[in-house]
Write an enzyme that holds these catalytic residues in place. Structure first.
Site, mmCIF file in Angstrom:
data_model
loop_
_atom_site.group_PDB
_atom_site.id
_atom_site.type_symbol
_atom_site.label_atom_id
_atom_site.label_comp_id
_atom_site.label_asym_id
_atom_site.label_seq_id
_atom_site.Cartn_x
_atom_site.Cartn_y
_atom_site.Cartn_z
ATOM 1 N N LYS A 174 8.908 -13.714 3.074
ATOM 2 C CA LYS A 174 7.550 -13.705 2.512
ATOM 3 C C LYS A 174 7.474 -14.668 1.340
ATOM 4 O O LYS A 174 8.220 -14.536 0.365
ATOM 5 C CB LYS A 174 7.153 -12.296 2.075
ATOM 6 N N ASN A 223 -2.991 -7.204 -9.443
ATOM 7 C CA ASN A 223 -2.021 -6.148 -9.722
ATOM 8 C C ASN A 223 -0.776 -6.738 -10.350
ATOM 9 O O ASN A 223 -0.398 -7.871 -10.065
ATOM 10 C CB ASN A 223 -1.680 -5.370 -8.438
ATOM 11 N N ARG A 224 -0.176 -5.962 -11.213
ATOM 12 C CA ARG A 224 1.127 -6.299 -11.777
ATOM 13 C C ARG A 224 2.012 -5.048 -11.719
ATOM 14 O O ARG A 224 2.610 -4.636 -12.706
ATOM 15 C CB ARG A 224 1.001 -6.858 -13.207
ATOM 16 N N MET A 225 2.051 -4.456 -10.533
ATOM 17 C CA MET A 225 2.756 -3.188 -10.344
ATOM 18 C C MET A 225 4.241 -3.306 -10.672
ATOM 19 O O MET A 225 4.824 -2.419 -11.282
ATOM 20 C CB MET A 225 2.582 -2.689 -8.912
ATOM 21 N N ASN A 232 5.314 -10.527 -10.042
ATOM 22 C CA ASN A 232 5.393 -9.432 -11.011
ATOM 23 C C ASN A 232 6.801 -8.972 -11.341
ATOM 24 O O ASN A 232 6.984 -7.996 -12.069
ATOM 25 C CB ASN A 232 4.564 -8.246 -10.499
ATOM 26 N N THR A 233 7.811 -9.637 -10.773
ATOM 27 C CA THR A 233 9.199 -9.410 -11.151
ATOM 28 C C THR A 233 9.720 -10.708 -11.746
ATOM 29 O O THR A 233 9.696 -11.757 -11.093
ATOM 30 C CB THR A 233 10.046 -8.996 -9.939
ATOM 31 N N ASN A 285 9.961 -3.972 3.830
ATOM 32 C CA ASN A 285 9.943 -5.104 2.906
ATOM 33 C C ASN A 285 10.880 -4.817 1.738
ATOM 34 O O ASN A 285 10.741 -3.784 1.076
ATOM 35 C CB ASN A 285 8.500 -5.305 2.432
ATOM 36 N N PHE A 299 6.982 -3.758 -8.371
ATOM 37 C CA PHE A 299 7.886 -3.085 -7.419
ATOM 38 C C PHE A 299 8.161 -1.647 -7.838
ATOM 39 O O PHE A 299 9.298 -1.174 -7.817
ATOM 40 C CB PHE A 299 9.221 -3.830 -7.292
ATOM 41 N N LEU A 334 0.828 -1.205 0.000
ATOM 42 C CA LEU A 334 0.000 0.000 0.000
ATOM 43 C C LEU A 334 0.861 1.254 0.000
ATOM 44 O O LEU A 334 0.593 2.204 -0.743
ATOM 45 C CB LEU A 334 -0.930 0.005 1.214
ATOM 46 N N SER A 383 6.816 -12.215 -5.091
ATOM 47 C CA SER A 383 5.964 -11.448 -5.998
ATOM 48 C C SER A 383 5.978 -12.106 -7.378
ATOM 49 O O SER A 383 7.043 -12.463 -7.892
ATOM 50 C CB SER A 383 6.464 -10.007 -6.124
ATOM 51 N N ASN A 425 1.968 -14.182 -0.196
ATOM 52 C CA ASN A 425 1.846 -13.134 -1.206
ATOM 53 C C ASN A 425 0.604 -13.407 -2.060
ATOM 54 O O ASN A 425 -0.229 -14.246 -1.712
ATOM 55 C CB ASN A 425 3.118 -13.108 -2.065
#
Length: 365
Positions: A243, A133-135, A203-204, A165, A137, A86, A201, A272
């Site tokens: 995590k 989400n696919r932000m 997304n990386t 984190n 990082f 967040l 994650s 996650n």
């Protein structure tokens, strides 16, 4: 009437009325937020909270009475925390703290700033109370995070527990990932109460490879060596928590648990977001790439927690996260074996009153 909607820094006595009003008000506000692009709504919410904090007020936040827990050698004011994601840059620490969380986890942060993946990269699934989400990082870099932590009242006045984190930059080859974690560990160590190691994650690219046996063993060996050195340098021991993903089988869970025990890691965060789409693939945006959070990940997360508890016993505490949208959901995580819980997507659907609801559900008589 103003006192029913806002609480100043001196605090206020919580009543059933001031718990009901924030939930009612959020129900009115939510359609407006949901009319915005999810990422824009995210930024608007943080900006509003910063403004409320600067004015010494907390909008829509019922008071939360203490319910302390001692975990990882730390005393948490209550067992309900904010999950990472967040506030990646620590730009809204004081505003978030005033919502009643027992602890905040900021990040994921990387050594160098990076913009993340192309937009759009966040999608609501309201029918399933989920979020994809696919932000990637996206963050301003570890140095900015540390500066923001030091500037916050929360840190300066030691108001609670702060987890930071850490992850790796997308441009860093996976074979050099450990270097990024060590850079971040070195920089956040002086200001963190605990440090979360994000290797899960989706997304990386290739990040989850670090959950493999040999990769994980190498990473944890080097992190523990650095932790030992830094604890002597700063004369304080900062716990490390790993995590992990929900998309692992029971054998992988056993291997991870074994590595955690061998390396004497202080905690594990389960879990996650998930890459599975079985329950949402028929919904609009249900097959977007990225990590799925919210209600659809609840059972996967709880299963991982339960398996970890079987393997770890009381040797290593578990922080449960994933699909908590009610106090009952939070209690389910602790009954599975979690010592603490974290929420994030649940607040999007249930509102800020969820913090107090979960604390009440987990209160020990």
């Amino acid at each position: 009437m103003k006192g029913l909607f806002f609480r100043n820094r001196s605090g206020a006595v919580a009543t059933k009325l001031n718990l009901m009003i924030p939930n009612f008000m959020y129900a009115l506000i939510r359609p407006c937020l949901f009319s915005l692009d999810p990422e824009n709504a995210h930024h608007f919410t943080l900006s509003s909270m910063r403004m409320a904090s600067a004015m010494g007020m907390t909008a829509l936040a019922p008071a939360v009475s203490p319910s302390p827990r001692k975990v990882m050698g730390l005393t948490f004011p209550n067992p309900v925390g904010l999950a990472a994601g967040l506030d990646k840059n620590g730009s809204c620490i004081d505003g978030l703290a005033s919502l009643g969380f027992g602890f905040l986890e900021l990040g994921t942060v990387t050594p160098k700033p990076q913009s993340g993946n192309p937009k759009p990269r966040m999608f609501r699934l309201p029918e399933a109370e989920g979020l994809i989400n696919r932000m990637g990082f996206n963050n301003d870099g570890v140095d900015i995070l540390v500066e923001n932590v030091k500037a916050s009242r929360f840190y300066r006045e030691k108001k609670g527990i702060l987890g930071l984190n850490i992850g790796k930059n997308a441009s860093t080859p996976i074979e050099n990932a450990v270097d990024d974690y060590l850079i971040c560990l070195e920089k956040v160590y002086p200001v963190a109460d605990y440090i979360a190691i994000n290797i899960s994650s989706p997304n990386t690219k290739n990040l989850r490879q670090l959950q493999g046996e040999s990769e994980l063993d190498n990473l944890l060996t080097q992190l523990k060596t650095a932790q030992d050195r830094l604890s002597q340098q700063y004369s304080r021991y900062v716990p490390l928590a790993l995590k992990i993903a929900p998309d692992i089988d029971d054998n992988q869970i056993r291997n991870i648990a074994d590595a955690l025990l061998r390396h004497k890691i202080d905690g594990v965060i389960a879990t996650n977001t998930t890459i599975t789409r079985d329950t949402v693939k028929h919904l609009k945006h249900g097959q977007e790439a990225g990590g799925l959070s919210g209600a659809p990940v609840k059972d996967l997360s709880t299963h991982v927690i339960r398996c970890l508890k079987t393997e770890l016993g009381n040797a290593i505490p578990i922080i449960g996260v994933g699909g908590i949208l009610s106090g009952e959901d939070a209690r389910e995580k602790t009954e599975a074996g979690a010592s603490l819980v974290q929420i994030l997507t649940g607040m999007i659907y249930s509102g800020p009153g969820l913090v107090r609801e979960c604390v009440q559900a987990l209160r020990r008589d």
